[in-house]
Design a protein around this motif. Structure first.
Motif, PDB file in Angstrom:
ATOM      1  N   PRO A 112      -2.736  13.700  54.121  1.00 37.14           N
ATOM      2  CA  PRO A 112      -2.542  12.384  53.493  1.00 37.14           C
ATOM      3  C   PRO A 112      -2.787  12.388  51.988  1.00 37.14           C
ATOM      4  O   PRO A 112      -2.202  11.584  51.264  1.00 37.14           O
ATOM      5  N   SER A 113      -3.637  13.303  51.515  1.00 32.55           N
ATOM      6  CA  SER A 113      -3.928  13.320  50.078  1.00 32.55           C
ATOM      7  C   SER A 113      -2.689  13.631  49.252  1.00 32.55           C
ATOM      8  O   SER A 113      -2.650  13.322  48.052  1.00 32.55           O
ATOM      9  N   LEU A 114      -1.663  14.237  49.860  1.00 32.84           N
ATOM     10  CA  LEU A 114      -0.450  14.504  49.103  1.00 32.84           C
ATOM     11  C   LEU A 114       0.253  13.210  48.718  1.00 32.84           C
ATOM     12  O   LEU A 114       0.939  13.153  47.694  1.00 32.84           O
ATOM     13  N   MET A 115       0.084  12.155  49.506  1.00 29.26           N
ATOM     14  CA  MET A 115       0.655  10.865  49.117  1.00 29.26           C
ATOM     15  C   MET A 115      -0.100  10.293  47.923  1.00 29.26           C
ATOM     16  O   MET A 115       0.496   9.692  47.029  1.00 29.26           O
ATOM     17  N   ARG A 116      -1.427  10.477  47.904  1.00 34.20           N
ATOM     18  CA  ARG A 116      -2.189  10.044  46.713  1.00 34.20           C
ATOM     19  C   ARG A 116      -1.723  10.824  45.492  1.00 34.20           C
ATOM     20  O   ARG A 116      -1.576  10.264  44.396  1.00 34.20           O
ATOM     21  N   SER A 117      -1.500  12.128  45.661  1.00 32.73           N
ATOM     22  CA  SER A 117      -1.009  12.935  44.544  1.00 32.73           C
ATOM     23  C   SER A 117       0.348  12.439  44.066  1.00 32.73           C
ATOM     24  O   SER A 117       0.615  12.377  42.861  1.00 32.73           O
ATOM     25  N   ALA A 118       1.216  12.079  45.005  1.00 37.37           N
ATOM     26  CA  ALA A 118       2.540  11.585  44.633  1.00 37.37           C
ATOM     27  C   ALA A 118       2.428  10.309  43.803  1.00 37.37           C
ATOM     28  O   ALA A 118       3.124  10.139  42.787  1.00 37.37           O
ATOM     29  N   HIS A 119       1.555   9.400  44.200  1.00 39.90           N
ATOM     30  CA  HIS A 119       1.382   8.159  43.443  1.00 39.90           C
ATOM     31  C   HIS A 119       0.870   8.445  42.033  1.00 39.90           C
ATOM     32  O   HIS A 119       1.318   7.823  41.058  1.00 39.90           O
ATOM     33  N   ARG A 120      -0.054   9.387  41.906  1.00 44.75           N
ATOM     34  CA  ARG A 120      -0.575   9.707  40.574  1.00 44.75           C
ATOM     35  C   ARG A 120       0.479  10.379  39.708  1.00 44.75           C
ATOM     36  O   ARG A 120       0.579  10.124  38.504  1.00 44.75           O
ATOM     37  N   LEU A 121       1.294  11.233  40.304  1.00 46.71           N
ATOM     38  CA  LEU A 121       2.352  11.884  39.540  1.00 46.71           C
ATOM     39  C   LEU A 121       3.393  10.881  39.066  1.00 46.71           C
ATOM     40  O   LEU A 121       4.014  11.070  38.010  1.00 46.71           O
ATOM     41  N   LEU A 122       3.599   9.808  39.812  1.00 45.90           N
ATOM     42  CA  LEU A 122       4.567   8.792  39.398  1.00 45.90           C
ATOM     43  C   LEU A 122       4.126   8.034  38.156  1.00 45.90           C
ATOM     44  O   LEU A 122       4.925   7.334  37.545  1.00 45.90           O
ATOM     45  N   GLY A 165      -4.540  12.233  30.969  1.00 44.20           N
ATOM     46  CA  GLY A 165      -5.204  12.065  32.253  1.00 44.20           C
ATOM     47  C   GLY A 165      -4.487  12.923  33.272  1.00 44.20           C
ATOM     48  O   GLY A 165      -3.262  13.094  33.204  1.00 44.20           O
ATOM     49  N   ASP A 166      -5.243  13.520  34.183  1.00 44.14           N
ATOM     50  CA  ASP A 166      -4.662  14.431  35.171  1.00 44.14           C
ATOM     51  C   ASP A 166      -3.931  15.591  34.513  1.00 44.14           C
ATOM     52  O   ASP A 166      -3.008  16.171  35.087  1.00 44.14           O
ATOM     53  N   PHE A 167      -4.297  15.915  33.264  1.00 44.07           N
ATOM     54  CA  PHE A 167      -3.732  17.052  32.534  1.00 44.07           C
ATOM     55  C   PHE A 167      -2.214  16.938  32.377  1.00 44.07           C
ATOM     56  O   PHE A 167      -1.489  17.934  32.414  1.00 44.07           O
ATOM     57  N   GLN A 168      -1.756  15.710  32.181  1.00 43.24           N
ATOM     58  CA  GLN A 168      -0.339  15.454  31.910  1.00 43.24           C
ATOM     59  C   GLN A 168      -0.153  15.307  30.397  1.00 43.24           C
ATOM     60  O   GLN A 168      -0.912  14.604  29.731  1.00 43.24           O
ATOM     61  N   GLY A 198     -11.833  15.971  51.171  1.00 47.58           N
ATOM     62  CA  GLY A 198     -11.549  14.860  50.269  1.00 47.58           C
ATOM     63  C   GLY A 198     -12.763  14.087  49.804  1.00 47.58           C
ATOM     64  O   GLY A 198     -12.722  13.424  48.772  1.00 47.58           O
ATOM     65  N   ASP A 199     -13.874  14.130  50.547  1.00 50.84           N
ATOM     66  CA  ASP A 199     -15.089  13.449  50.110  1.00 50.84           C
ATOM     67  C   ASP A 199     -15.781  14.197  48.986  1.00 50.84           C
ATOM     68  O   ASP A 199     -16.690  13.648  48.340  1.00 50.84           O
ATOM     69  N   TRP A 200     -15.371  15.429  48.740  1.00 52.02           N
ATOM     70  CA  TRP A 200     -16.016  16.259  47.726  1.00 52.02           C
ATOM     71  C   TRP A 200     -15.058  16.681  46.603  1.00 52.02           C
ATOM     72  O   TRP A 200     -15.500  16.911  45.484  1.00 52.02           O
ATOM     73  N   LEU A 201     -13.754  16.807  46.926  1.00 44.97           N
ATOM     74  CA  LEU A 201     -12.806  17.393  45.984  1.00 44.97           C
ATOM     75  C   LEU A 201     -11.609  16.485  45.748  1.00 44.97           C
ATOM     76  O   LEU A 201     -11.243  15.671  46.600  1.00 44.97           O
ATOM     77  N   ASP A 202     -10.993  16.671  44.595  1.00 39.04           N
ATOM     78  CA  ASP A 202      -9.773  15.959  44.223  1.00 39.04           C
ATOM     79  C   ASP A 202      -8.930  16.916  43.399  1.00 39.04           C
ATOM     80  O   ASP A 202      -9.453  17.888  42.820  1.00 39.04           O
ATOM     81  N   TRP A 203      -7.625  16.657  43.325  1.00 43.34           N
ATOM     82  CA  TRP A 203      -6.769  17.506  42.491  1.00 43.34           C
ATOM     83  C   TRP A 203      -5.431  16.828  42.280  1.00 43.34           C
ATOM     84  O   TRP A 203      -5.140  15.790  42.884  1.00 43.34           O
ATOM     85  N   LEU A 204      -4.641  17.412  41.410  1.00 43.39           N
ATOM     86  CA  LEU A 204      -3.229  17.085  41.286  1.00 43.39           C
ATOM     87  C   LEU A 204      -2.498  18.417  41.399  1.00 43.39           C
ATOM     88  O   LEU A 204      -2.740  19.328  40.602  1.00 43.39           O
ATOM     89  N   PRO A 205      -1.634  18.594  42.404  1.00 44.45           N
ATOM     90  CA  PRO A 205      -1.020  19.907  42.632  1.00 44.45           C
ATOM     91  C   PRO A 205      -0.271  20.412  41.407  1.00 44.45           C
ATOM     92  O   PRO A 205       0.367  19.644  40.689  1.00 44.45           O
ATOM     93  N   PRO A 206      -0.326  21.713  41.150  1.00 44.17           N
ATOM     94  CA  PRO A 206       0.376  22.287  39.994  1.00 44.17           C
ATOM     95  C   PRO A 206       1.880  22.265  40.183  1.00 44.17           C
ATOM     96  O   PRO A 206       2.387  22.266  41.307  1.00 44.17           O
ATOM     97  N   GLN A 207       2.597  22.277  39.066  1.00 39.58           N
ATOM     98  CA  GLN A 207       4.054  22.303  39.083  1.00 39.58           C
ATOM     99  C   GLN A 207       4.608  23.711  38.902  1.00 39.58           C
ATOM    100  O   GLN A 207       5.762  23.973  39.246  1.00 39.58           O
ATOM    101  N   ALA A 208       3.811  24.615  38.369  1.00 40.75           N
ATOM    102  CA  ALA A 208       4.248  25.993  38.133  1.00 40.75           C
ATOM    103  C   ALA A 208       3.010  26.851  37.922  1.00 40.75           C
ATOM    104  O   ALA A 208       1.910  26.346  37.689  1.00 40.75           O
ATOM    105  N   GLY A 209       3.193  28.162  37.998  1.00 35.92           N
ATOM    106  CA  GLY A 209       2.079  29.076  37.785  1.00 35.92           C
ATOM    107  C   GLY A 209       1.304  29.351  39.060  1.00 35.92           C
ATOM    108  O   GLY A 209       1.615  28.829  40.133  1.00 35.92           O
TER     109      GLY A 209
END
Length: 561
Positions: free
Chosen positions: A476-486, A128-131, A281-292
């Motif tokens: 604020p979406s970066l906090m959502r990303s942080a929670h998903r990365l955890l 999930g989330d390409f992890q 945010g009403d249209w798009l979602d993501w998980l920020p890349p770690q490299a590349g």
């Protein structure tokens, strides 16, 4: 929508799109940039143009080996691009009828080449989330597989492999994105450094945009494998171009200087992309890349269809559909190009995105800690106060605090407020009645940060993410990303442009990250990352953002509003 092969989709789009928002390559360099006008140019002009040594010149192999922690020139073979490296290794390690694991999605050749050699491919899908976690390869679904073809950092999404596995025994890793550190100090160790049977495949096209040289490589501490790969290369190109070999050696010797401006541009563009995704945010979602230089962005309403991509091309913007990777709800965005062109392409993308159906954003699942001081004159924003005065600085601090509490409350399942000084409980309770109030611990910043986590976790906090009140423009979406990365990492850091961090999240208190750190200096992030690596913690990072600490920062804020 009929999927297109990656190469065909890319060529088709580039023929019609002048703003390439899909490219995984950065801005390229010229021969003049690599050689200058000195002795290197004269050496190239005098170089013989006969066939080169099998596996590349000793100088090239030594330069490639310098990209690894524990390899020497004897552990490296140069190839005509990463594609030839994949082909040569496959010819050695894959037999007809073999059961072979291939990460999915990934660069198509990693599964296509073993398939062409008669292997049975078992796809390894992400959690999930390409992890991806290597421990999954020990599961029963992959029993009997002796070889796995992997891609780390992950080409489409920018995620990085974690964990370790004894099954399968041979890991073949496409690591062409590994040198592209979006945050300094986060480059993952190569699998070739970590395991003798493992193989690393790299090239110069992705980190430096030097695809025209057609130089890739195979790196491994398994010398027997390399001898067999040399024989396989004899059946393919025979040897790499002597001209390309010379230029690649020069590029690798100047690698840090060449990649540095490209990384700076990519980091800037990634922050721009973070703000863009947040605004849509009403249209798009993501998980920020770690490299590349690439990221996967998801359309909340699903596959936008061929018509969407045709509309993008009419705007002279080429965007690569995730359908190419079997992920039609996604688009791959490359952020390594010039910032002006990137911004223009994003503007066109945004106009088309806003024509799609908007969707509901799920409620937050993680907790947020806000570390804050009571905005009293002389007590807060002291650096800013030196320029604008204590009263004005306190007034701005109050505005920043209210803004932070507002968006933090919307992103938190439960909001914790770590306040100082101790006599300001009533004031903070009035500002944010819904928050769980916690007085800050005594001591330096590290003690106060650790104390906030310890108190919140003891109070039942789940995957808490801590921020200050100095980043009122933080998406604020970066906090959502942080929670998903955890969900797949131990610690998440949001790097600040001043060398510190604007966000830290963790699943359990980690005292080592807060002791003996040079707080309020430009090495806080560097030291924290080093501590996390020493402790063996799985670390993830977010895009860069900035705090408002000085009058220059305040001018930047005025421009952003």
């Amino acid at each position: 929508m009929t999927p297109l092969p990656l190469e065909q989709a890319y060529r088709d789009g580039c023929d019609r799109g002048s703003f390439d928002l899909s490219s995984s390559a950065s801005v390229t360099h010229t021969t003049r940039e690599l050689l200058g006008n000195g002795s290197a140019l004269a050496d190239l002009l005098d170089a013989p143009l006969d066939y080169g040594p099998a596996g590349g010149s000793p100088e090239l192999r030594e330069a490639i080996a310098s990209q690894y922690a524990g390899l020497t020139a004897a552990d490296v073979l140069a190839t005509a691009g990463a594609s030839e490296a994949i082909k040569a290794v496959s010819m050695v390690v894959v037999q007809r009828g073999d059961r072979v694991i291939a990460q999915s999605p990934c660069y198509p050749a990693l599964s296509a080449v073993p398939t062409g050699l008669g292997a049975e491919i078992v796809l390894w899908r992400h959690r999930g989330d390409f992890q991806f976690d290597l421990r999954d390869l020990s599961g029963p679904a992959f029993a009997g597989a002796a070889v796995a073809f992997l891609n780390t950092p992950h080409g489409p999404s920018g995620s990085v492999l974690h964990g370790s596995s004894r099954a399968p025994s041979r890991l073949i890793a496409d690591e062409v994105y590994r040198p592209i550190e979006l945050v300094p100090g986060t480059r993952a160790r190569s699998l070739a450094d970590l395991s003798e049977p493992s193989v690393s495949i790299g090239d110069l096209s992705k980190p430096l945009g030097l695809g025209g040289l057609r130089i890739g490589w195979i790196a491994s501490r398994d010398r027997s494998l390399l001898r067999q790969c040399t024989a396989a290369l004899d059946q393919l190109s025979g040897s790499v171009s002597t001209v390309s070999s010379f230029l690649a050696t020069q590029a690798l010797r100047r690698f840090d200087a060449l990649i540095s401006p490209q990384l700076a541009r990519a980091r800037r563009n990634l922050s721009t992309l973070a703000a863009f995704v947040d605004a849509h945010g009403d249209w798009l979602d993501w998980l920020p890349p770690q490299a590349g230089y690439t990221a996967f962005v998801r359309f909340r309403s699903g596959d936008p269809g061929r018509e969407f991509y045709d509309a993008m091309r009419r705007r002279s913007v080429f965007l690569l559909s995730g359908e190419v990777f079997g992920e039609p709800d996604y688009a791959r965005i490359g952020f390594g190009l010039e910032s002006e062109r990137f911004d223009a392409a994003l503007a066109g993308f945004g106009e088309e995105v806003r024509r799609l159906p908007a969707t509901f954003i799920a409620p937050p699942e993680g907790d947020v800690i806000v570390l804050a001081k009571d905005p009293r004159p002389g007590f807060t924003k002291t650096r800013l106060a030196a320029s604008v005065g204590a009263e004005a600085a306190a007034h701005l601090s109050e505005i920043f605090l209210q803004r932070t509490l507002s968006f933090a409350g919307l992103q938190a399942r439960r909001l914790f407020l770590a306040f100082a000084p101790a006599d300001s409980r009533e004031a903070f309770g009035s500002r944010c009645p819904a928050a769980t109030l916690m007085p800050q611990a005594e001591g330096d910043l590290g003690r106060r940060l650790l104390g906030a986590f310890e108190t919140a976790l003891a109070g039942g906090a789940r995957s808490p993410v801590l921020i200050g009140s100095d980043s009122p423009t933080l998406p604020p979406s970066l906090m959502r990303s942080a929670h998903r990365l955890l969900a797949s990492h131990d610690v998440v850091l949001g790097p600040a442009e001043d060398g510190g961090y604007y966000l830290i999240g963790m699943n359990a208190a980690q005292p080592a990250l807060f002791h003996d750190i040079a707080w309020s200096t430009g090495v806080v992030l560097e030291q924290t990352l080093a501590r996390a690596a020493s402790a063996g913690l799985r670390m993830a990072t977010l895009p860069y953002w900035y705090d408002i600490d000085t009058v220059d920062d305040l001018a930047r804020l005025e421009t952003a509003l």
